[in-house]
Write a protein that holds these residues in place. Structure first.
Motif, mmCIF file in Angstrom:
data_model
loop_
_atom_site.group_PDB
_atom_site.id
_atom_site.type_symbol
_atom_site.label_atom_id
_atom_site.label_comp_id
_atom_site.label_asym_id
_atom_site.label_seq_id
_atom_site.Cartn_x
_atom_site.Cartn_y
_atom_site.Cartn_z
ATOM 1 N N ARG A 1 -10.937 1.983 16.113
ATOM 2 C CA ARG A 1 -10.232 2.484 14.932
ATOM 3 C C ARG A 1 -10.965 3.684 14.330
ATOM 4 O O ARG A 1 -10.338 4.610 13.819
ATOM 5 C CB ARG A 1 -10.026 1.359 13.933
ATOM 6 C CG ARG A 1 -9.017 0.336 14.458
ATOM 7 C CD ARG A 1 -8.601 -0.677 13.436
ATOM 8 N NE ARG A 1 -9.588 -1.679 13.149
ATOM 9 C CZ ARG A 1 -9.743 -2.813 13.830
ATOM 10 N NH1 ARG A 1 -8.965 -3.080 14.874
ATOM 11 N NH2 ARG A 1 -10.667 -3.681 13.483
ATOM 12 N N VAL B 1 -3.494 1.140 14.913
ATOM 13 C CA VAL B 1 -2.916 1.971 13.852
ATOM 14 C C VAL B 1 -2.258 1.091 12.794
ATOM 15 O O VAL B 1 -2.385 1.357 11.590
ATOM 16 C CB VAL B 1 -1.921 3.001 14.436
ATOM 17 C CG1 VAL B 1 -1.124 3.692 13.320
ATOM 18 C CG2 VAL B 1 -2.667 4.035 15.269
ATOM 19 N N ARG B 2 -1.584 0.019 13.199
ATOM 20 C CA ARG B 2 -0.979 -0.904 12.227
ATOM 21 C C ARG B 2 -2.038 -1.505 11.314
ATOM 22 O O ARG B 2 -1.832 -1.634 10.103
ATOM 23 C CB ARG B 2 -0.205 -2.014 12.946
ATOM 24 C CG ARG B 2 1.216 -1.646 13.263
ATOM 25 C CD ARG B 2 2.077 -2.858 13.599
ATOM 26 N NE ARG B 2 1.439 -3.861 14.430
ATOM 27 C CZ ARG B 2 1.430 -3.867 15.760
ATOM 28 N NH1 ARG B 2 2.026 -2.920 16.431
ATOM 29 N NH2 ARG B 2 0.835 -4.835 16.419
ATOM 30 N N GLU C 1 -3.115 1.137 8.926
ATOM 31 C CA GLU C 1 -2.054 1.384 7.947
ATOM 32 C C GLU C 1 -2.010 0.254 6.914
ATOM 33 O O GLU C 1 -1.909 0.501 5.701
ATOM 34 C CB GLU C 1 -0.705 1.516 8.659
ATOM 35 C CG GLU C 1 0.433 1.867 7.731
ATOM 36 C CD GLU C 1 1.766 2.013 8.465
ATOM 37 O OE1 GLU C 1 2.626 2.735 7.938
ATOM 38 O OE2 GLU C 1 1.936 1.411 9.556
ATOM 39 N N ARG C 2 -2.112 -0.983 7.375
ATOM 40 C CA ARG C 2 -2.101 -2.125 6.467
ATOM 41 C C ARG C 2 -3.268 -2.065 5.480
ATOM 42 O O ARG C 2 -3.140 -2.461 4.328
ATOM 43 C CB ARG C 2 -2.163 -3.429 7.273
ATOM 44 C CG ARG C 2 -1.666 -4.622 6.504
ATOM 45 C CD ARG C 2 -1.509 -5.861 7.356
ATOM 46 N NE ARG C 2 -1.097 -5.552 8.708
ATOM 47 C CZ ARG C 2 -1.465 -6.215 9.783
ATOM 48 N NH1 ARG C 2 -2.260 -7.250 9.689
ATOM 49 N NH2 ARG C 2 -1.059 -5.880 10.974
ATOM 50 N N GLY D 1 -4.463 0.645 4.339
ATOM 51 C CA GLY D 1 -4.272 1.806 3.480
ATOM 52 C C GLY D 1 -5.061 3.033 3.888
ATOM 53 O O GLY D 1 -5.123 4.017 3.148
ATOM 54 N N VAL E 1 -4.568 4.888 6.827
ATOM 55 C CA VAL E 1 -3.680 5.889 7.422
ATOM 56 C C VAL E 1 -2.275 5.618 6.898
ATOM 57 O O VAL E 1 -1.980 4.527 6.409
ATOM 58 C CB VAL E 1 -3.696 5.875 8.977
ATOM 59 C CG1 VAL E 1 -5.094 6.089 9.516
ATOM 60 C CG2 VAL E 1 -3.082 4.619 9.526
ATOM 61 N N GLN E 2 -1.439 6.643 7.020
ATOM 62 C CA GLN E 2 -0.070 6.503 6.530
ATOM 63 C C GLN E 2 0.877 7.337 7.383
ATOM 64 O O GLN E 2 0.456 8.277 8.041
ATOM 65 C CB GLN E 2 0.015 6.940 5.073
ATOM 66 C CG GLN E 2 -0.411 8.372 4.849
ATOM 67 C CD GLN E 2 -0.622 8.704 3.388
ATOM 68 O OE1 GLN E 2 -0.656 7.827 2.544
ATOM 69 N NE2 GLN E 2 -0.763 9.974 3.086
ATOM 70 N N VAL E 3 2.148 6.952 7.336
ATOM 71 C CA VAL E 3 3.177 7.734 8.013
ATOM 72 C C VAL E 3 3.448 8.948 7.132
ATOM 73 O O VAL E 3 3.713 8.813 5.940
ATOM 74 C CB VAL E 3 4.470 6.914 8.215
ATOM 75 C CG1 VAL E 3 5.573 7.780 8.805
ATOM 76 C CG2 VAL E 3 4.213 5.710 9.099
ATOM 77 N N ARG F 1 7.092 8.121 14.615
ATOM 78 C CA ARG F 1 6.319 8.226 13.377
ATOM 79 C C ARG F 1 5.048 9.031 13.616
ATOM 80 O O ARG F 1 4.341 8.794 14.593
ATOM 81 C CB ARG F 1 5.936 6.834 12.878
ATOM 82 C CG ARG F 1 7.081 6.007 12.405
ATOM 83 C CD ARG F 1 6.609 4.595 12.019
ATOM 84 N NE ARG F 1 7.701 3.758 11.595
ATOM 85 C CZ ARG F 1 8.510 3.105 12.424
ATOM 86 N NH1 ARG F 1 8.317 3.187 13.724
ATOM 87 N NH2 ARG F 1 9.489 2.370 11.961
ATOM 88 N N TYR G 1 1.386 9.747 12.080
ATOM 89 C CA TYR G 1 0.402 9.149 11.189
ATOM 90 C C TYR G 1 -0.673 10.177 10.840
ATOM 91 O O TYR G 1 -1.002 11.042 11.643
ATOM 92 C CB TYR G 1 -0.273 7.942 11.863
ATOM 93 C CG TYR G 1 0.683 6.805 12.108
ATOM 94 C CD1 TYR G 1 0.838 5.801 11.160
ATOM 95 C CD2 TYR G 1 1.433 6.740 13.273
ATOM 96 C CE1 TYR G 1 1.734 4.762 11.378
ATOM 97 C CE2 TYR G 1 2.324 5.704 13.493
ATOM 98 C CZ TYR G 1 2.466 4.718 12.538
ATOM 99 O OH TYR G 1 3.343 3.687 12.753
ATOM 100 N N ALA H 1 -5.195 8.789 5.044
ATOM 101 C CA ALA H 1 -4.729 8.614 3.676
ATOM 102 C C ALA H 1 -5.492 9.514 2.709
ATOM 103 O O ALA H 1 -5.060 9.715 1.575
ATOM 104 C CB ALA H 1 -4.866 7.149 3.253
#
Length: 179
Positions: A26, A58-59, A62-63, A65, A67-69, A81, A83, A86
């Motif tokens: 990650r 990536v999930r 993202e969960r 916070g 990284v973000q779409v 999508r 990414y 953040a």
């Protein structure tokens, strides 16, 4: 959303966030996303992962916070999508005594994975410093890193800088601590 629109810093503060950044894969995904937004497929190619593994990591990011779409587009009926990080900088808490320093472990792993014939500058120096000089050197190192980071356009080849200025634990000699 461009990098200019990103918040300056994201402070890792929860156990979920710390677990997310503690994983080397990650960490490498975030390095890809620091440069520019990318799809799961692009991330997988750049990090050398299967798409399913890339998607999983990536999930988790993202969960947490981290990284973000930032945009989507339709490709042959499928939503793709993109990414991105953040924030421009992720700030980790200081390691708890007895726990590993995640940043330094990742830096060493990245150094070991770098091409052996590539250009690198690695040095370790043992210093004796007053508290005042110690603080001064730390501030100078931080300023130097900030200066060069500001001079780093995304089009240039990537380089990593890691430094650690610390006072080592007292060593014991014959059952007694040395100073």
């Amino acid at each position: 959303m461009s990098n200019d629109d990103l918040p300056e810093t994201f402070h890792v503060s929860t156990d979920e966030q710390l677990r997310a950044v503690s994983n080397l894969t990650r960490h490498r995904i975030m390095a890809v996303l620091r440069a520019e937004p990318a799809t799961i497929t692009q991330i997988a190619e750049r990090v050398g992962l299967a798409k399913g593994s890339s998607s999983y990591h990536v999930r988790l990011l993202e969960r947490a916070g981290l990284v973000q779409v930032v945009r989507t587009r339709k490709v042959r009926g499928v939503t793709e999508r993109y990414y991105a990080m953040a924030a421009r900088q992720i700030v980790l808490p200081d390691p708890v005594p007895g726990q590993p320093d995640v940043l330094m472990r990742h830096a060493v792993a990245d150094l070991e994975a770098a091409p052996a014939d590539g250009e690198r500058h690695v040095r370790m120096a043992h210093l004796r410093l007053t508290d005042e000089r110690f603080a001064e050197l730390g501030a100078r190192l931080d300023a130097l890193a900030d200066e060069y980071q500001a001079l780093s356009p995304p089009a240039l080849p990537e380089a990593s800088l890691a430094f650690a200025l610390f006072r080592p634990a007292a060593r014991k000699q014959g059952g007694k601590e040395s100073s």
